[in-house]
Design an enzyme around this catalytic site. Structure first.
Site, PDB file in Angstrom:
ATOM      1  N   CYS A   1      22.684 -21.663   3.077  1.00  0.00           N
ATOM      2  CA  CYS A   1      22.297 -20.356   2.529  1.00  0.00           C
ATOM      3  C   CYS A   1      21.513 -19.578   3.591  1.00  0.00           C
ATOM      4  CB  CYS A   1      21.431 -20.598   1.298  1.00  0.00           C
ATOM      5  SG  CYS A   1      20.720 -19.103   0.611  1.00  0.00           S
TER       6      CYS A   1
ATOM      7  N   CYS B   1      18.842 -21.758  -7.477  1.00  0.00           N
ATOM      8  CA  CYS B   1      18.103 -20.976  -6.488  1.00  0.00           C
ATOM      9  C   CYS B   1      16.625 -21.052  -6.846  1.00  0.00           C
ATOM     10  CB  CYS B   1      18.578 -19.526  -6.493  1.00  0.00           C
ATOM     11  SG  CYS B   1      17.625 -18.492  -5.365  1.00  0.00           S
TER      12      CYS B   1
ATOM     13  N   TYR C   1       5.946   8.431   1.968  1.00  0.00           N
ATOM     14  CA  TYR C   1       6.963   7.425   1.615  1.00  0.00           C
ATOM     15  C   TYR C   1       6.525   6.734   0.316  1.00  0.00           C
ATOM     16  CZ  TYR C   1       7.700   8.130   6.641  1.00  0.00           C
ATOM     17  OH  TYR C   1       7.860   8.690   7.894  1.00  0.00           O
TER      18      TYR C   1
ATOM     19  N   GLU D   1       8.386  11.708  -0.849  1.00  0.00           N
ATOM     20  CA  GLU D   1       9.442  10.685  -0.773  1.00  0.00           C
ATOM     21  C   GLU D   1      10.794  11.379  -0.638  1.00  0.00           C
ATOM     22  OE1 GLU D   1      11.929   7.690  -0.926  1.00  0.00           O
ATOM     23  OE2 GLU D   1       9.786   7.278  -0.853  1.00  0.00           O
TER      24      GLU D   1
ATOM     25  N   CYS E   1       6.254  -3.153   6.645  1.00  0.00           N
ATOM     26  CA  CYS E   1       7.032  -4.385   6.476  1.00  0.00           C
ATOM     27  C   CYS E   1       7.629  -4.812   7.814  1.00  0.00           C
ATOM     28  CB  CYS E   1       8.125  -4.193   5.424  1.00  0.00           C
ATOM     29  SG  CYS E   1       9.288  -2.889   5.845  1.00  0.00           S
TER      30      CYS E   1
END
Length: 469
Positions: A82, A178, A330, A351, A427
Site C-alpha cells: 500500500c 485499513c 486561504y 478564499e 503543510c
C-alpha cells in the site's frame, strides 16, 4: 551493440537519516547521498541503486545486515504494498524526531532565517484510526501479489475496493483492513464489496473505462456522524438503488448517504452533481461549541482531534486580546477564522473556492458569529491595496496556504501593509521556508512549532509566528 551499464551496488552502508518525502538516507563511498524507500535510520544494508544523478543516487536496500533499534513491527498486513503509512515500521517517537528535524532543516537551509528556541513537535494522541475522510476505488482487475502470480492458479475474484498501488493509476490494492479510519469504516467497505460482487454489480475498469462502481467515500466526525458517498460511472437506476438500499439498511447509523453519477474520465466530484439518497446532505463537526457543516465537497482537516490542537496553537501564537482586526488568508471553510473570532474584534477571511466560502458564511450564521466576513476570489487579485483600504490594515494576518505556499504578489502585499504579527500555518515547510526568506527583511521568527497531523506518514504541519522587526 554497447553493453548496458550495470547500476552501482554498495555493501554494508549505514542508514543515517530520514529526509523529505519519507525517504531515508545513506552515503555512498564516493560521498554522494543515496535516497532509499525501504530502510530506516540505524539499519545496516546492501543497496542496489536504480537511478544515478549528479549529486545523488536512488536505490533500494536489498540485504539487511542488521536492523535498527528504531524499528517496530508494522500493524498493517498491507504495509509495503500500500502507498500509505510508509513509516509504520518506525517507532512513533522516532517518526516525530525526523519530522521535527525536517522542518528545522528546511527553515534553516532554505529559509536561512534565525530561529528562536524550538517548541517541541506536538504528537498525535491517536497513532492509528485518526482520519475522518477516506476514499476507496473499485476495480475489476485488482493488484495480484507475487505469490498469487507464481501459483499459476486460476484467480476467480479479481474485484477490488481499496487504494491505488503507488505509481500505477489503474491497479487497485484490495484492502482487508485499513488502520486509518475508525469503525464502521472497514465494515462498510467490506460489506459493500461483498454485496456488489454477490449481486454482479460491475466494478470499474480504468483502462477500458467501463463498469458501474467507481469509488466509495466515507467521512466521519468527532460527533459520531457518518457520510457515505458512492460514485457510479453511469446511471443504472435499478442496480444503483439495490446497492444504496442495502447500505441504508445494513448501516442505519449513517447520517448522510449520497451518490454521484460521473461519466467523465477522472473521478473528481467537485464539478459533479451530488445527490442525497437518504438522511441529510451534510454531517457536522464540533469544536469548542462551534459547529461546522461538512458536505461531500467540503474541505476539512482530515484529523479532527489534531486539527483542534493546530488551531489552538495558531490562536495562541496570534496572542489576541479582543481588539484586533485579523485577516485569515486561504480561509477554506472559515474554520480558523471562526475559531479565533471570539478573541478578536473583527476577522476577514479570503478564499478562492466559492463553495468553501458559501460553507463559511453558512457556518458563521449557524454559529451566530457576527464579527467575521468572507470574500471569494484568487488571493493575489482580491488581497490588494484597495481591499486593505476598504477593510482596514490588519493587526494580525493568519495564513494557511496550499502546499505551494503563498504567491509572491501576496507576500509583497503583506510586506507593504506590514501587520504587527503574521501566523503562518503550513503543510509544506519547504515552501514555508521560501516565503519566510522573503519576509525576513521585515519580520523576525519568534515562535515555531511542528504539529503531527498524520502519524505513520512523513507529512508534518508547522506553525510560525513572525513579528515586525
Amino acid at each position: 551493440m554497447g553493453r548496458k551499464k550495470t547500476k552501482p551496488f554498495f555493501e554494508d552502508l549505514e542508514v543515517i537519516d530520514a529526509g523529505a518525502k519519507g525517504k531515508s538516507i545513506a552515503k555512498a563511498p564516493d560521498g554522494k547521498v543515496i535516497f532509499l524507500t525501504n530502510a530506516i535510520p540505524g539499519d545496516i544494508v546492501d543497496v542496489q541503486t536504480f537511478k544515478k544523478r549528479k549529486a545523488y543516487y536512488e536505490g533500494n536496500a536489498v540485504n539487511f545486515k542488521s536492523l535498527s533499534s528504531k524499528r517496530t513491527e508494522p500493524v498493517c498486513e498491507h504495509f509495503g504494498t500500500c502507498g500509505g503509512c510508509k513509516w509504520q515500521h518506525m517507532g512513533y517517537e522516532h517518526q516525530l524526531f525526523y519530522k521535527e528535524q525536517e522542518v528545522i532543516n528546511n527553515l534553516q537551509r532554505i529559509g536561512k532565517v534565525e530561529l528562536p528556541d524550538i517548541t517541541p513537535i506536538l504528537g498525535s494522541e491517536k497513532k492509528y484510526f485518526y482520519r475522518n475522510k477516506m476514499e476507496f476505488s473499485f476495480s475489476d482487475s485488482r493488484w495480484l501479489s507475487l505469490d498469487e502470480i507464481k501459483s499459476e492458479q486460476q484467480i476467480e475474484d479479481r474485484n477490488a475496493l481499496g487504494f491505488h498501488i503507488p505509481g500505477m493509476w489503474d491497479k487497485i490494492l484490495d484492502l482487508n483492513k485499513c488502520h486509518l479510519q475508525a469503525d464502521p469504516s472497514n465494515a462498510i467497505r467490506t460489506k459493500v464489496k461483498e454485496f456488489a460482487t454477490k449481486n454482479g454489480l460491475p466494478f470499474y475498469n480504468a483502462r477500458n473505462q467501463q463498469g458501474l462502481l467507481r469509488s466509495l467515500m466515507i467521512r466521519t466526525t468527532s460527533t459520531n456522524q457518518i457520510m457515505v458517498l458512492v460514485q457510479f460511472f453511469y446511471e443504472a437506476a435499478e442496480k444503483r438503488e439495490l446497492l444504496l438500499n442495502y447500505i441504508k439498511e445494513e448501516f442505519p447509523e449513517i447520517t448522510s448517504l449520497q451518490y454521484v453519477v460521473n461519466t467523465k474520465g477522472n473521478d473528481t466530484i467537485y464539478d459533479q452533481n451530488v445527490i442525497c439518497f437518504h438522511g441529510q446532505s451534510f454531517i457536522e463537526e464540533e469544536m469548542e461549541g462551534l459547529r461546522f457543516k461538512i458536505n461531500a465537497k467540503s474541505f476539512y482537516q482530515t484529523n479532527s482531534e489534531q486539527a483542534y490542537e493546530l488551531y489552538k496553537i495558531t490562536r495562541n501564537f496570534a496572542g489576541l486580546t479582543g481588539n484586533e482586526l485579523v485577516y485569515d488568508l486561504y480561509t477554506g471553510t472559515g474554520t480558523i477564522a471562526q475559531f479565533v473570532s471570539k478573541k478578536a474584534k473583527h476577522v476577514i477571511g479570503v478564499e478562492s473556492v466559492p463553495e468553501a466560502i458559501t460553507d463559511a458564511k453558512l457556518n458563521a450564521e449557524h454559529n451566530k458569529i457576527d464579527n467575521v466576513e468572507f470574500y471569494v476570489g484568487d488571493m493575489k487579485k482580491v488581497f490588494t491595496a484597495d481591499f486593505v483600504q476598504q477593510h482596514g490594515i490588519p493587526d494580525v494576518i493568519i495564513t494557511d496556504p496550499p502546499r505551494d505556499g503563498m504567491h509572491k504578489d501576496v507576500v509583497a502585499q503583506i510586506l507593504s501593509i506590514a501587520p504587527k504579527k503574521i501566523v503562518y500555518v503550513s503543510c509544506n515547510s519547504a515552501t514555508q521556508a521560501r516565503d519566510l526568506a522573503l519576509l525576513d527583511g521585515s519580520y523576525k521568527v519568534t515562535k515555531t512549532q511542528a504539529v503531527d497531523m498524520f502519524p505513520q506518514t512523513h507529512h508534518v504541519e508547522n506553525v510560525v509566528l513572525l513579528e515586525l522587526r
